[in-house]
Design a protein around this motif. Structure first.
Motif, mmCIF file in Angstrom:
data_model
loop_
_atom_site.group_PDB
_atom_site.id
_atom_site.type_symbol
_atom_site.label_atom_id
_atom_site.label_comp_id
_atom_site.label_asym_id
_atom_site.label_seq_id
_atom_site.Cartn_x
_atom_site.Cartn_y
_atom_site.Cartn_z
ATOM 1 N N GLU A 1 8.318 -37.012 -29.754
ATOM 2 C CA GLU A 1 8.925 -37.872 -30.782
ATOM 3 C C GLU A 1 8.491 -39.317 -30.610
ATOM 4 O O GLU A 1 8.233 -40.018 -31.588
ATOM 5 N N PHE A 2 8.400 -39.736 -29.367
ATOM 6 C CA PHE A 2 7.985 -41.125 -29.111
ATOM 7 C C PHE A 2 6.549 -41.355 -29.597
ATOM 8 O O PHE A 2 6.249 -42.382 -30.207
ATOM 9 N N MET B 1 12.889 -42.134 -20.204
ATOM 10 C CA MET B 1 12.498 -42.268 -21.612
ATOM 11 C C MET B 1 13.500 -43.117 -22.393
ATOM 12 O O MET B 1 13.144 -43.796 -23.339
ATOM 13 N N GLU B 2 14.755 -43.092 -21.949
ATOM 14 C CA GLU B 2 15.781 -43.880 -22.649
ATOM 15 C C GLU B 2 15.529 -45.387 -22.500
ATOM 16 O O GLU B 2 16.003 -46.173 -23.317
ATOM 17 N N ALA C 1 13.758 -30.896 -23.069
ATOM 18 C CA ALA C 1 14.227 -32.135 -23.697
ATOM 19 C C ALA C 1 13.242 -33.283 -23.459
ATOM 20 O O ALA C 1 12.979 -34.091 -24.365
ATOM 21 N N ARG D 1 13.856 -37.815 -18.386
ATOM 22 C CA ARG D 1 14.763 -37.997 -19.533
ATOM 23 C C ARG D 1 15.449 -39.354 -19.475
ATOM 24 O O ARG D 1 15.547 -40.060 -20.477
ATOM 25 N N LYS E 1 10.317 -32.980 -25.749
ATOM 26 C CA LYS E 1 10.685 -33.343 -27.126
ATOM 27 C C LYS E 1 10.737 -34.875 -27.259
ATOM 28 O O LYS E 1 10.216 -35.438 -28.227
ATOM 29 N N GLN E 2 11.332 -35.531 -26.249
ATOM 30 C CA GLN E 2 11.412 -37.006 -26.289
ATOM 31 C C GLN E 2 10.021 -37.628 -26.381
ATOM 32 O O GLN E 2 9.802 -38.578 -27.133
#
Ligand SMILES: *Cc1c(COP(=O)(O)O)cnc(C)c1O
Length: 375
Positions: A45-46, A248-249, A38, A245, A41-42
């Motif tokens: 995408e970023f 990244m938020e 995950a 994770r 992927k983050q």
């Protein structure tokens, strides 16, 4: 004792423990698992396109980039001199020879003119450089357009050391996504952290699959342990990726906070004599990981040591700019191209506390300490 104001401490977003708990509940306490997948992927995408491998450090990412570019014994790799040693050390791990290049005064990053001199000189000696490593220092993008033009013209792969520049942009595209490889770091003091970790970025999914293969001891597909190339143990822990994770938020918020800190210092200090900051030109967006400034000693009469001692006396952490690699004892025999820009920055600059968790009162304390010292 007053509380200490740190340079760039970790700053959790709040959901990290949830993801760590998931790792424990599923018992994936390993360098693979859903957090790792995950997190990768983050980040991909970023960055907007391409693929990433989550690794144990930014240094490991750089090392794998050099391995995959085939850097071996006696190969020349050109590297920005004004940087942290981790930019250059992996060249030596591979038995390669680093050649260092000066900075230019605008971004403090590699000078395209000196870079071209270095490239030409290598060709003259019959040694085509195997790679060029540039750095986006303190988050400020280098002159990527001019550097890419040189890489294309001379057909040399580019590695972007974007360890400090996650979220920085050049002409609207993320720093770290222009070269053959980009690397990012999640060490404890970076803009976001996994306590320790890094990623390798490439536009090519096959290359990233190969990086993951190498990072997991290069096990060939076979029922037993079969190895046809040398591997590494460079994976990122699924527990650490859980921190990533959560981080990244809040990355966008962290960038906004760091930029606001830069704006605060810039406005508060701009009128002090002989002071200058890294310049963000119209085509650049810096994550402003650290606010760094340099001061003209002649005009200000102040040296980094004096100012750092003053800050330290008030329990405020600050730091010299990186000492250029061509001035480091360990690289004393390396070739160097350019003038004294990097050296002068080292002699006249410091990094100020820039952590996103700093409170307005903390920043005011730093500001007051500097202004009082200058006046
Ligand atoms: C932090 C850093 C690295 C190394 O990253 P690690 O994750 O600590 O191995 C490399 N280059 C630069 C410029 C850095 O600041």
């Amino acid at each position: 004792m007053e509380k200490r104001i740190w340079l760039s401490p970790p700053h959790m977003g709040g959901t990290e423990m949830t993801y760590i708990q998931q790792a424990f509940e599923s018992n994936w306490i390993a360098p693979v698992g859903t957090n790792v997948t995950a997190f990768e992927k983050q980040i991909a995408e970023f960055i907007g396109f391409g693929h990433v491998a989550a690794l144990s450090s930014g240094t490991a990412a750089l090392h794998l980039a050099l391995v995959m570019l085939g850097v071996g014994k006696g190969d020349v790799v050109i590297c920005q001199s004004l940087t942290f040693a981790a930019s250059a050390n992996p060249v030596v791990y591979q038995g390669g020879i680093p050649v260092f290049v000066d900075s230019e005064p605008h971004t403090w990053n590699i000078c395209p003119d000196a870079l071209e001199q270095a490239i030409k000189q290598c060709f003259n000696k019959g040694k085509k450089p195997k790679a060029i490593i540039i750095v986006h220092l303190y988050g400020m993008p280098a002159r990527i357009g001019e550097i890419l033009a040189l890489c294309n013209y001379y057909d040399i792969p580019l590695i972007e050391d974007a360890a400090e520049a996650l979220g920085s942009e050049y002409r609207g595209r993320k720093a770290g996504s222009f070269g053959t490889f980009g690397i990012f770091s999640f060490n404890g003091n970076k803009i976001i952290t996994t306590s320790g970790g890094g990623v390798l970025w490439s536009a090519d999914s096959e290359v990233i699959n190969k990086a993951k293969f190498l990072a997991a001891q290069a096990r060939d597909p076979a029922p037993h342990y079969e190895h046809s190339v040398i591997g590494y143990n460079y994976g990122l822990s699924n527990v650490s990726a859980g921190i990533g994770r959560g981080q990244m938020e809040v990355l966008k918020t962290r960038i906004a906070q760091r930029r606001a800190i830069y704006d605060f210092y810039q406005k508060a200090l701009q009128n002090l004599p002989g002071l200058s900051f890294q310049n963000e030109s119209a085509e650049c967006f810096s994550n402003r990981w650290l606010t760094a400034l340099s001061f003209d000693f002649q005009q200000s009469g102040i040296s980094p040591e004096m100012l750092m001692a003053e800050l330290e006396s008030r329990n405020i952490e600050s730091r010299h700019l990186w000492k250029p690699m061509h001035l480091q004892p360990v690289f004393r025999d390396a070739l160097y191209f350019g003038g004294t820009v990097a050296e002068q920055l080292f002699q006249t600059g410091i990094c100020l506390p820039s952590g996103s968790s700093l409170l307005p009162g903390d920043l005011e304390q730093v500001r007051d300490a500097i202004i009082e010292h200058f006046t």
